[in-house]
Design a protein around this motif. Structure first.
Motif, short mmCIF file in Angstrom:
data_model
loop_
_atom_site.label_atom_id
_atom_site.label_comp_id
_atom_site.label_asym_id
_atom_site.label_seq_id
_atom_site.Cartn_x
_atom_site.Cartn_y
_atom_site.Cartn_z
N ALA A 58 0.84 -1.20 0.00
CA ALA A 58 0.00 0.00 0.00
C ALA A 58 0.87 1.25 0.00
O ALA A 58 1.80 1.38 0.81
CB ALA A 58 -0.91 0.00 1.22
N LYS A 102 -2.29 3.84 3.00
CA LYS A 102 -2.64 2.66 3.81
C LYS A 102 -4.10 2.59 4.24
O LYS A 102 -4.73 3.62 4.47
CB LYS A 102 -1.80 2.63 5.10
N TYR A 103 -4.52 1.37 4.42
CA TYR A 103 -5.79 1.02 5.08
C TYR A 103 -5.47 0.80 6.56
O TYR A 103 -4.68 -0.09 6.88
CB TYR A 103 -6.33 -0.24 4.40
N TRP A 104 -6.07 1.61 7.44
CA TRP A 104 -5.86 1.37 8.89
C TRP A 104 -7.10 1.80 9.65
O TRP A 104 -7.36 2.98 9.83
CB TRP A 104 -4.60 2.10 9.40
N ARG A 144 -10.41 -18.79 10.57
CA ARG A 144 -10.58 -17.64 9.66
C ARG A 144 -10.97 -18.13 8.25
O ARG A 144 -11.81 -17.53 7.58
CB ARG A 144 -9.28 -16.84 9.63
N SER A 194 -1.83 -12.19 4.13
CA SER A 194 -3.28 -12.38 4.14
C SER A 194 -3.90 -11.83 2.86
O SER A 194 -4.94 -12.31 2.41
CB SER A 194 -3.92 -11.72 5.37
N GLY A 232 -12.35 -11.65 3.70
CA GLY A 232 -11.30 -12.48 4.31
C GLY A 232 -10.20 -11.63 4.92
O GLY A 232 -9.72 -11.88 6.02
N SER A 233 -9.78 -10.61 4.17
CA SER A 233 -8.76 -9.66 4.63
C SER A 233 -8.92 -8.41 3.80
O SER A 233 -8.96 -8.49 2.56
CB SER A 233 -7.36 -10.26 4.43
N GLY A 234 -9.00 -7.27 4.47
CA GLY A 234 -9.28 -6.02 3.75
C GLY A 234 -8.35 -5.81 2.57
O GLY A 234 -8.78 -5.56 1.44
N ARG A 292 -7.51 -5.62 -2.72
CA ARG A 292 -6.60 -4.93 -3.65
C ARG A 292 -5.72 -5.90 -4.43
O ARG A 292 -5.03 -5.49 -5.36
CB ARG A 292 -5.71 -3.93 -2.90
N SER A 307 -2.62 -7.34 11.90
CA SER A 307 -3.40 -6.17 11.48
C SER A 307 -4.86 -6.22 11.91
O SER A 307 -5.42 -5.18 12.23
CB SER A 307 -3.30 -5.92 9.98
N HIS A 346 -6.37 -2.94 13.55
CA HIS A 346 -7.44 -2.07 13.04
C HIS A 346 -8.41 -1.67 14.16
O HIS A 346 -8.91 -0.55 14.19
CB HIS A 346 -8.23 -2.78 11.94
N MET A 371 0.45 6.53 9.64
CA MET A 371 -0.14 5.28 10.15
C MET A 371 0.65 4.78 11.37
O MET A 371 0.06 4.36 12.37
CB MET A 371 -0.18 4.20 9.07
N ASP A 416 4.49 -1.62 6.62
CA ASP A 416 3.17 -2.11 7.02
C ASP A 416 3.19 -2.47 8.51
O ASP A 416 4.01 -1.96 9.24
CB ASP A 416 2.78 -3.29 6.13
N ALA A 417 2.33 -3.39 8.91
CA ALA A 417 2.24 -3.74 10.33
C ALA A 417 3.31 -4.77 10.70
O ALA A 417 3.03 -5.91 11.05
CB ALA A 417 0.85 -4.27 10.65
#
Ligand code: DP6
Length: 326
Positions: free
Chosen positions: A15, A18-20, A73, A108, A139-141, A145, A192, A196, A242, A282-283
């Motif tokens: 990303a 980012k998605y957070w 999951r 993920s 399943g995973s944000g 993407r 993550s 979140h 982030m 990232d995380a």
């Protein structure tokens, strides 16, 4: 015995914005949009076989049977696929990654993108790219993407059917390269999904989210016009924002290691000397060092000279999730 099988390959993505944090944690509807590109040399390959004789789902990751939270999951995800298809059958899922999981390369993303495509195809659902992206998101944000090709934007939306990602440019549009500097192979302590949920405990999250449209607009334009400098400044700002949210959450999430900081400082020095290069994290403690094809060998050599880097993965911009035959 009735047996329905499909295999799919998907790439992880990095990303740039980012998605957070989620508006709806259960549906993974994010608080802000994000932009990424797929990583071509890294992939997850997943085979899904629905077998009428099975009494539960079974999962193999890199050849090892997986139970516990990892299996839970996947089962929750397959329940969504079964509900969409109106069938009850359980599945055997066989998933293989060519990169380490849990270190900041979003496994993920490629895992759930490949699983979405393989499972929906095996069960007989004929989903559009938009529908597949929505499904992968459950399943995973970030998996939303990894469905479309190349450079991708995820529109946050407000409900299940309008939160999905689209390609904003094909892989061949711009020859960027991501050198993933692996700082540790240890499994990260807070993943993550849990992260979140903490985003809103940071007083900085609102400021980050409020400013996201500006960063998205600048990065989208920078990609369109191959403007590395404009992209670099926003990508680093976005990653820092982030991580500022993470570091000011309760409990505190601190992913940076000493080596991560040394890499980020060096990247800024290299860019000041005229090289198109920037960093994002990232995380996890790994640093994604983004440059162009012309400079990737030079940056690789520079990173290879640094202490504390365990491994370097090199990935150009990758294609979409796709079915494979075997
Ligand atoms: C820091 O997509 O891994 O990599 O939806 O809970 O699976 P879940 O989270 P995930 O979050 C990715 C967070 C990130 C930033 C990004 O990739 O946008």
């Amino acid at each position: 015995m009735k047996k329905l099988s499909s295999s799919a390959i998907a790439h992880p993505n990095i990303a740039l914005i980012k998605y957070w944090g989620n508006k709806n944690q259960a549906l993974r509807i994010p608080v802000n949009g994000s932009i990424s590109f797929n990583l071509d040399s890294l992939f997850t390959k997943t085979e899904v076989t629905f077998i009428s004789e099975l009494t539960s789902d079974i999962l193999f990751i890199n050849g090892h049977e997986t139970t516990g939270l990892g299996l839970d999951r996947v089962v929750s995800f397959l329940n969504i696929v079964r509900e969409q298809a109106g069938t009850q059958s359980f599945a055997k899922v066989n998933s293989e990654n060519n990169f380490p999981v849990g270190t900041g390369i979003a496994s993920s993303a490629s895992a759930f993108a490949a699983l979405s495509l393989a499972a929906s195809n095996a069960i007989g659902l004929d989903l559009s790219e938009k529908e597949l992206s929505c499904l992968a998101r459950r399943g995973s944000g970030s998996a939303s993407r990894s469905i479309p090709e190349g450079f991708v934007e995820w529109f946050p939306g407000v409900m299940d059917t309008d939160s999905y990602a689209v390609s904003i440019a094909p892989a061949r549009h711009w020859g960027l390269v991501d050198l993933v500097a692996v700082v540790t192979h240890e499994h990260k302590k807070v993943g993550s999904t849990a992260g979140h949920e903490l985003a809103n405990t940071s007083p900085l999250q609102k400021a980050r989210v409020d400013d996201t449209k500006r960063r998205l607009d600048i990065v989208r334009e920078a990609i369109k016009y191959h403007d590395f400098q404009a992209m670099a400044e926003m990508v680093e700002l976005d990653s820092n924002m982030m991580h500022a949210v993470m570091m000011t959450s309760r409990p505190v999430l601190m992913y940076w290691e000493n080596t991560s900081i040394s890499i980020m400082k060096n990247v800024q020095k290299w860019r000041a000397s005229g090289i198109p290069v920037c960093y994002t994290m990232d995380a996890g403690p790994n640093v994604h060092v983004i440059t162009t094809k012309d400079y990737s060998e030079d940056i690789y050599q520079k990173l290879a000279c640094m202490n504390g880097i365990k491994q370097i993965f090199i990935a150009a911009v990758g294609g979409k999730a796709r079915l494979v035959n075997d």
